[in-house]
Structure formats: C-alpha cells, structure tokens
Design a protein around this motif. Structure first.
Motif, PDB file in Angstrom:
ATOM      1  N   PRO A 196      37.946 -42.172 -17.431  1.00 12.32           N
ATOM      2  CA  PRO A 196      37.852 -43.632 -17.387  1.00 12.32           C
ATOM      3  C   PRO A 196      37.073 -44.200 -18.575  1.00 12.32           C
ATOM      4  CG  PRO A 196      36.246 -42.668 -15.890  1.00 12.32           C
ATOM      5  CD  PRO A 196      37.017 -41.525 -16.486  1.00 12.32           C
ATOM      6  N   ILE A 197      37.361 -45.473 -18.862  1.00 12.25           N
ATOM      7  CA  ILE A 197      36.562 -46.182 -19.858  1.00 12.25           C
ATOM      8  C   ILE A 197      35.605 -47.114 -19.095  1.00 12.25           C
ATOM      9  CG2 ILE A 197      38.211 -46.048 -21.779  1.00 12.25           C
ATOM     10  CD1 ILE A 197      39.072 -48.917 -21.009  1.00 12.25           C
ATOM     11  N   PRO A 198      34.520 -47.561 -19.721  1.00 13.51           N
ATOM     12  CA  PRO A 198      33.575 -48.418 -18.999  1.00 13.51           C
ATOM     13  C   PRO A 198      34.257 -49.687 -18.456  1.00 13.51           C
ATOM     14  CG  PRO A 198      32.641 -47.693 -21.084  1.00 13.51           C
ATOM     15  CD  PRO A 198      34.068 -47.247 -21.092  1.00 13.51           C
ATOM     16  N   PRO A 199      33.821 -50.164 -17.302  1.00 10.54           N
ATOM     17  CA  PRO A 199      34.490 -51.304 -16.655  1.00 10.54           C
ATOM     18  C   PRO A 199      34.478 -52.591 -17.481  1.00 10.54           C
ATOM     19  CG  PRO A 199      32.537 -50.608 -15.421  1.00 10.54           C
ATOM     20  CD  PRO A 199      32.747 -49.606 -16.488  1.00 10.54           C
ATOM     21  N   ALA A 200      33.549 -52.694 -18.442  1.00  9.83           N
ATOM     22  CA  ALA A 200      33.499 -53.915 -19.259  1.00  9.83           C
ATOM     23  C   ALA A 200      34.714 -54.018 -20.193  1.00  9.83           C
ATOM     24  CB  ALA A 200      32.214 -53.928 -20.080  1.00  9.83           C
ATOM     25  N   ILE A 201      35.421 -52.920 -20.353  1.00  6.99           N
ATOM     26  CA  ILE A 201      36.605 -52.941 -21.230  1.00  6.99           C
ATOM     27  C   ILE A 201      37.869 -52.914 -20.363  1.00  6.99           C
ATOM     28  CG2 ILE A 201      37.874 -51.649 -23.003  1.00  6.99           C
ATOM     29  CD1 ILE A 201      35.078 -50.634 -23.924  1.00  6.99           C
ATOM     30  N   GLY A 205      31.584 -43.676 -24.525  1.00  7.49           N
ATOM     31  CA  GLY A 205      30.485 -43.183 -23.690  1.00  7.49           C
ATOM     32  C   GLY A 205      30.469 -41.671 -23.747  1.00  7.49           C
ATOM     33  N   ASN A 206      29.371 -41.097 -23.316  1.00  9.32           N
ATOM     34  CA  ASN A 206      29.230 -39.651 -23.433  1.00  9.32           C
ATOM     35  C   ASN A 206      29.466 -38.955 -22.100  1.00  9.32           C
ATOM     36  OD1 ASN A 206      28.902 -38.497 -25.888  1.00  9.32           O
ATOM     37  ND2 ASN A 206      26.777 -39.207 -26.103  1.00  9.32           N
ATOM     38  N   ARG A 207      30.652 -39.120 -21.544  1.00  9.19           N
ATOM     39  CA  ARG A 207      30.930 -38.502 -20.248  1.00  9.19           C
ATOM     40  C   ARG A 207      31.115 -36.992 -20.405  1.00  9.19           C
ATOM     41  NH1 ARG A 207      32.989 -41.522 -15.867  1.00  9.19           N
ATOM     42  NH2 ARG A 207      34.010 -39.592 -15.243  1.00  9.19           N
ATOM     43  N   ALA A 262      36.939 -39.503 -31.915  1.00  8.72           N
ATOM     44  CA  ALA A 262      36.166 -40.703 -32.247  1.00  8.72           C
ATOM     45  C   ALA A 262      35.370 -41.079 -31.000  1.00  8.72           C
ATOM     46  CB  ALA A 262      37.109 -41.837 -32.638  1.00  8.72           C
ATOM     47  N   ASN A 263      34.058 -40.858 -31.096  1.00 12.76           N
ATOM     48  CA  ASN A 263      33.203 -41.067 -29.920  1.00 12.76           C
ATOM     49  C   ASN A 263      32.459 -42.394 -30.068  1.00 12.76           C
ATOM     50  OD1 ASN A 263      31.759 -40.638 -27.635  1.00 12.76           O
ATOM     51  ND2 ASN A 263      31.106 -38.565 -28.181  1.00 12.76           N
ATOM     52  N   PHE A 264      32.746 -43.356 -29.211  1.00 13.03           N
ATOM     53  CA  PHE A 264      32.114 -44.671 -29.315  1.00 13.03           C
ATOM     54  C   PHE A 264      31.078 -44.846 -28.205  1.00 13.03           C
ATOM     55  CE2 PHE A 264      36.481 -45.088 -30.966  1.00 13.03           C
ATOM     56  CZ  PHE A 264      36.160 -45.349 -32.282  1.00 13.03           C
ATOM     57  N   PRO A 265      30.024 -45.642 -28.506  1.00  7.67           N
ATOM     58  CA  PRO A 265      28.989 -45.827 -27.480  1.00  7.67           C
ATOM     59  C   PRO A 265      29.532 -46.596 -26.273  1.00  7.67           C
ATOM     60  CG  PRO A 265      28.613 -47.268 -29.360  1.00  7.67           C
ATOM     61  CD  PRO A 265      29.728 -46.357 -29.749  1.00  7.67           C
ATOM     62  N   ARG A 266      28.896 -46.371 -25.142  1.00  6.21           N
ATOM     63  CA  ARG A 266      29.325 -46.982 -23.881  1.00  6.21           C
ATOM     64  C   ARG A 266      29.363 -48.503 -23.963  1.00  6.21           C
ATOM     65  NH1 ARG A 266      30.050 -45.921 -18.615  1.00  6.21           N
ATOM     66  NH2 ARG A 266      29.372 -47.660 -17.310  1.00  6.21           N
ATOM     67  N   ASP A 267      28.454 -49.069 -24.787  1.00  2.00           N
ATOM     68  CA  ASP A 267      28.368 -50.531 -24.844  1.00  2.00           C
ATOM     69  C   ASP A 267      29.199 -51.129 -25.983  1.00  2.00           C
ATOM     70  OD1 ASP A 267      26.886 -49.643 -26.930  1.00  2.00           O
ATOM     71  OD2 ASP A 267      25.045 -50.750 -26.424  1.00  2.00           O
TER      72      ASP A 267
END
Ligand code: NAD
Length: 284
Positions: free
Chosen positions: A98-103, A40-42, A66-71
């Motif tokens: 933090p990383i997105p809650p889905a992970i 994600g782009n925090r 390594a920048n990965f999309p939020r989804d």
C-alpha cells in the motif's frame, strides 16, 4: 497424496525463453529495466524489492528502486512517476502497495504509462483483461496462477472454478482469465455466506483472500485442484490461505506456500518487462 504444484519448476521452465529475450534486447543495445516506486520504508515492500532485484539481475534485467519518504506530496510523487514514464532507460514501472493514505491510489494508477504498466494497474490495461484483449499486461500474480495451470497441463474449460477474493490485483482478474479459458467461475468474498457450500462444489479453487488457513478440508471437494495465492505471516512464518495439512489429503493437486504461486509471479514480472521493452523498441 496430492501432486504438489511447485512454482520453482514453472519458473525454471520459463528461464531459457526469458534469457533469450534479454539477449536479443541487449544485442539491440537495450538493457531491459524495471523501476520500482516505493513510498515510505515498509518492511514488506523492502523485502519484495530486494527479492525482485536479486531475481531480475540474475537474468540480466536492471532494477532501480526509487524510495520516497512517507510524507511525499502527491503532486511530487506523480511528477516522479511522470519522469519514469519519460525515461527511455526504464521499460516497466511497479508501484509498491500500500501507499500512504494521503496519496490517492487512483491518481497514481492513472499516472503510470500504460506502455510501462507491468503489473496492470492502469485502467486501460485492466479493461483489456476484462475484454480478453492480449495487447496489454496481465497482473503478474493472476497471470502466475494461469501459468501454473498451463505448466501442469490442467485444462480449465468446462470446469467449475471458485475464486476466493475480489481485489483488482488478484481475485477479479484471475476470475476473468479463467472465464476467458471457458471455466464456469464463481467469485467469493468477505460477505459470501456459507463459503464452504460454494467452494466444496468447485473443481478448481483459487484462494486469494489474505486470511491464513481459511480453506479447510470442509471447503474442498475430493480430487479438486487448489491454488493458494495467499501470503500471510503467522508466528514469523509464511503461510497461505489454505490449511495445507488439512486440505492436501483430499485434493488431487495443490500449490504450497511458500514455493507456489509466489515463485512464478517474478517470472511473469520479467516477461512483462521484456514485453514492454520489446514493444517500446518496436520489436513486436
Ligand atoms: P485484498 O485484501 O485486496 O483482497 C482480499 C479479498 O479477499 C477481498 O476481496 C475480500 O473480500 C476477500 N476475503 C477476505 N477475507 C475473506 C474470507 N474470510 N472469506 C472470503 N473472502 C474473503 O488482498 P489481495 O491484494 O487480493 O491479496 C490476496 C492475498 O494474495 C494476500 O494474502 C496477498 O498477500 C497475496 N498476494 C500474493 C501474491 C503472490 O505473488 N503470491 C501477490 C499479491 C498478493
């Protein structure tokens, strides 16, 4: 007036040894490198990565973000980390939180190779901190607290130390490291009642709560030492967990925010990357 414990002085003192280790690795054909995993782009993660990139490259250490999309799917992220584990050109891996809650964070921390786990998220390395074993990696910020104490010749043996905060990234490991150095340690947290009663008996306070201005004059004993780990943004300005204006007149030594612990964290990160590179090269 309190002595201001300046992180920049600690970082500066560390620089020659860091440069010498980088040179020694380069002489062996190894360019020490950190891989940063960002999901994600925090803004806060981006700002951290920019700062790390600048500081590391100034010392000759590569830093690849390594920048990965939020989804991104958990499985794909884990595969990406697996690839970094296998990449011989990457010596340290740092996963921005933090990383997105889905992970699931647990899946991520178990995927990072313990040999490249330079911020100590893998259970194997955390358990070494708790056992007092030195062949893992200490979490950078917790280690930065210990480095400031060491640089300024502050002995903790026999002292009463209170740590405010019980996270696995700062509070708990720093408490264990103080205990290892024979301090008598109390850990406070958000459910601690009468915080000031506990902290006002402390010779050393480590504030790592993430609550701006939490520690006020009534929380400190006269002549005590206060290390402020907190990084909070209030009205666009960086501020710590300690109300510096109120507390400074009472204590003997204090770290500022900014310019305190945070300034040392990057040096510790570099040291951990170099240790990882040296171990992977069979140098230590
Ligand atoms: P966290 O949110 O995971 O943990 C905060 C801890 O503080 C919790 O254990 C909570 O119980 C406790 N706490 C919160 N409010 C409290 C209160 N009012 N009284 C007593 N305890 C309270 O945070 P974290 O990741 O451990 O980080 C703590 C702080 O350190 C944050 O401000 C963070 O930005 C900062 N930090 C700084 C660096 C650095 O390099 N200087 C690195 C990492 C984190």
């Amino acid at each position: 007036m309190a002595v201001i414990l300046k992180g920049a002085d600690v970082a500066q003192a560390k620089k020659p040894a860091i440069m010498a280790r980088v040179d020694a690795l380069k002489a062996m054909g190894i360019c020490p490198a950190l891989g940063i995993v960002m999901v994600g782009n925090r803004d806060d993660s981006q700002a951290y990565a920019r700062g790390a990139l600048k500081a590391l490259s100034a010392c000759g250490i590569d830093c690849n973000v390594a920048n990965f999309p939020r989804d991104i799917k958990q499985q794909q992220l884990l595969e990406e980390i697996r690839a970094m584990n296998a990449d011989i050109k990457v010596h340290g891996i740092l996963v921005m939180r933090p990383i997105p809650p889905a992970i699931e964070w647990e899946a991520v921390e178990n995927m990072v190779s313990p040999q490249k786990d330079v911020d100590c998220i893998a259970s194997q390395n955390l358990s070494k901190v708790f056992k007092g074993e030195r062949d893992g990696f200490n979490p950078c910020t917790a280690q930065a607290v210990m480095e400031v104490l060491e640089h300024y010749g502050i002995s903790v043996a026999g002292k009463r130390a209170v740590v405010i905060g019980r996270s696995l990234v700062v509070g708990k490991p720093v408490a264990m490291m103080l205990l290892q150095r024979n301090a008598t340690v109390t850990i406070c947290h958000s459910k601690t009642s009468e915080l000031a009663r506990v902290t006002s008996g402390a010779d050393i306070i480590v504030a790592a709560a993430g609550t701006a201005g939490l520690v006020k004059s009534e929380h400190v004993k006269k002549g005590s030492i206060v290390l402020d780990v907190g990084i909070n943004v209030v009205d666009g300005k960086l501020t710590g967990d300690v109300d510096f204006k109120q507390v400074e007149p009472y204590v003997s030594m204090i770290t500022p925010v900014p310019g305190g612990i945070g300034s040392v964290t990057t040096s510790v990160l570099m040291e951990n990357i170099l240790t990882a590179a040296e171990r992977l090269a069979g140098k230590t």
